[in-house]
Design an enzyme around this catalytic site. Structure first.
Site, short mmCIF file in Angstrom:
data_model
loop_
_atom_site.label_atom_id
_atom_site.label_comp_id
_atom_site.label_asym_id
_atom_site.label_seq_id
_atom_site.Cartn_x
_atom_site.Cartn_y
_atom_site.Cartn_z
N TYR A 89 0.86 -1.18 0.00
CA TYR A 89 0.00 0.00 0.00
C TYR A 89 0.90 1.24 0.00
O TYR A 89 2.01 1.22 -0.51
CB TYR A 89 -0.99 -0.05 1.18
CG TYR A 89 -2.15 0.87 0.96
CD1 TYR A 89 -3.03 0.66 -0.10
CD2 TYR A 89 -2.35 1.97 1.77
CE1 TYR A 89 -4.08 1.53 -0.34
CE2 TYR A 89 -3.41 2.85 1.53
CZ TYR A 89 -4.26 2.62 0.47
OH TYR A 89 -5.29 3.48 0.23
N LYS A 105 -6.02 -1.80 -1.07
CA LYS A 105 -6.90 -1.58 0.09
C LYS A 105 -7.52 -2.90 0.53
O LYS A 105 -7.60 -3.21 1.72
CB LYS A 105 -7.99 -0.58 -0.29
CG LYS A 105 -8.50 0.24 0.88
CD LYS A 105 -7.52 1.35 1.22
CE LYS A 105 -8.01 2.23 2.32
NZ LYS A 105 -7.15 3.39 2.55
#
Length: 557
Positions: A98, A171
């Protein structure tokens, strides 16, 4: 004479299905049953051994981007193994899968395209939505979570069009690794409405709609159609919105939040994790939440979204709603926002000050500065969401320290090049009195023989547990009470009272942390009357719902 062609045998389907593939963990009996005889090396390895090897292979990569690519290839090959590696090394790998490394992967997505993951919905073909969702071959009760993005405002790097699908994928990976959301029950979605990035519009290898972003009525109709189709196809799914442009993000949430099960992490998640830090700080400062005075520097969607949640917390602590709003001051490019300004955005207006209140305040080029506002207001909390590096000067911090015994100072802009002040400076300028949290990871600060642990307002501390709690409760919407419960649960996981103690927990035990947060969220959903599932033992229901990266009996069949 006929040509001879080398025969390449087809790969058995189970080896190319990441949800079913176990690689060399398939036992001899499973290999026989699945038609894999002779297609794998003889040795059977456990998932633990596979994880050990995959982690070593990942470590051997020569850059963070190469590690990201390796992990994505593992993700495409064997999901259980991917999540085993990710869960076991989450603190180390969170920045790889991420923010910030995923930003670099997004920029190069069209050029390094390997395999599609997720659903791509085009504004040029809005009537294809039903067919697109049907290709997933999932029933109405088979999806718990959908993360969508139109990629207009990615992680501080801006508009990246269809490349932004990787933000949805990343995510979802965090949701699974941190909170055990079942990866078989999630969907990543790209809402491709075009792009305004010139380099993509001129790039012959760009994979998205190669036209400027569609806006206005056509955009609104596309979003509404997406919400209707996603919610009717998968009525139990939480619809997570990620990295939309600021005005669209807030408008969509306000317009549809009461009708659909929507969550926007940029607004609500950022607000709730900052609220968690504030709740911890309040325990130390001794000033009740209802009595806090907040100055927000950077009154965009994120800053005002955080202000909204802090205002709601003041109200829950006994403040009158009008009083709570009056305890918030917003400062943006035009200085302190006042009601006589003609360029205020709708969400800024509830906090704009009456002009009569600021008569006689010092102005520079007609604007009331941050320093003047801090001197006049004497706030207890100073929040930075401006991306204006160095905006919290020594004078500002000293003025905060004069007005509050333990000033709460949150420079949460990121990356480091955009932070309003570094914690070491804030602590030194406040003579060690400031209670600090940031939006970036920061090493401990030494000052006056005290080691200050700087908590990071990292959304990953909150949204996975919030999502899990929403799923377990079957909440029909994400309420302010659920967000506050999530923030309080995170805050309660740390003792901020000791000298230099962090205001937020570290990210090194996210699965346990997420379970605690989810339990609090389920209880809040029950209290708010939005839960459609009512477990007798909430904590047990949460833990039972958490998917584990393990090869289970029958999963390979």
């Amino acid at each position: 004479m006929t040509e001879s062609h080398a025969h390449t045998p087809a790969t058995p389907s189970v080896l190319v299905d990441p949800l079913r593939n176990r690689g060399v963990a398939f036992t001899p009996e499973e290999r026989d049953a699945l038609g894999l005889t002779g297609r794998l090396p003889s040795r059977v390895l456990t998932l633990e051994r596979q994880s050990q090897r995959a982690y070593q292979q990942m470590q051997a990569q020569d850059s963070d981007l190469a590690k990201n690519v390796y992990l994505e290839q593992l993700h495409d090959r064997n999901e259980t193994l991917y999540f085993k590696v990710l869960a076991e090394h989450l603190t180390e790998l969170l920045p790889i899968v991420y923010d910030p490394t995923v930003g670099e992967a997004i920029e190069k997505y069209s050029h390094e395209y390997r395999r599609p993951r997720g659903i791509f919905l085009s504004i040029d073909r809005p009537d294809d939505m039903e067919k697109a969702f049907a290709t997933l071959q999932l029933g109405p009760e088979d999806v718990d979570l959908i993360v969508c993005t139109d990629a207009e405002e990615i992680l501080g790097i801006g508009d990246w069009g269809v490349n932004g699908i990787q933000i949805s994928v990343g995510k979802l990976a965090v949701y699974t690794a941190a909170a055990g959301i079942d990866p078989r029950r999630v969907v990543a979605v790209s809402l491709d409405v075009g792009t305004d990035r010139t380099s993509l519009l001129e790039d012959p290898l760009y994979l998205g709609n190669q036209h400027p972003r569609v806006r206005g009525a056509d955009y609104d109709a596309f979003i509404e159609k997406y919400l209707e189709r996603a919610s009717s196809t998968f009525p139990d799914a939480l619809l997570h919105f990620e990295d939309f442009g600021p005005s669209n993000a807030r408008r969509i949430l306000e317009q549809y939040g009461g009708r659909y099960r929507i969550f926007n992490d940029d607004m609500q998640g950022t607000g709730a994790i900052t609220l968690a830090a504030a709740l911890s700080a309040v325990k130390v400062s001794g000033v009740r939440m209802r009595d806090q005075k907040l100055v927000v520097f950077g009154a965009g969607t994120a800053g005002v979204g955080i202000a909204d949640q802090l205002r709601d917390a003041m109200i829950r602590d006994g403040a009158d709603p009008q009083q709570a709003a009056a305890q918030v001051w917003l400062i943006d490019k035009q200085g302190l926002l006042t009601r006589d300004m003609t360029d205020l955005r709708d969400f800024q207006q509830p906090y704009a000050r009456p002009p009569s209140e600021v008569t006689g305040w010092a102005r520079s080029d007609g604007a009331i500065s941050l320093l003047e506002a801090v001197r006049r207001v004497r706030p207890t909390i100073l929040l930075g969401t401006s991306t204006a590096h160095g905006a919290f000067t020594r004078e500002v911090v000293e003025a905060m320290s004069e007005g509050a015994e333990r000033p709460i100072i949150f420079p949460i802009s990121n990356p480091t090049s955009r932070i309003e002040a570094m914690p070491a400076d804030v602590i030194a300028w406040s003579s060690g009195k400031a209670l600090v949290a940031t939006g970036i990871p920061v090493d401990p600060v030494e000052y006056d023989s005290v080691t200050y642990q700087i908590g990071q307002a990292n959304n990953a501390l909150l949204y996975p547990g919030l999502g899990l709690g929403t799923i377990v409760s079957g909440a029909s919407q994400v309420t302010a009470g659920m967000l506050l419960a999530a923030a309080q649960a995170v805050a309660d996981q740390v003792d901020p009272s000791g000298p230099g103690a962090s205001l937020l927990p570290p990210v090194d035990n996210l699965r346990e942390s997420s379970a605690i947060t989810a339990t609090a969220v389920v209880k809040a959903a029950l209290d708010d009357g939005v839960a459609t599932s009512k477990p007798v033992d909430v904590a047990a229901a949460v833990r039972q719902a958490m998917w584990q990266p393990a090869y289970t009996d029958g999963a390979a069949a």
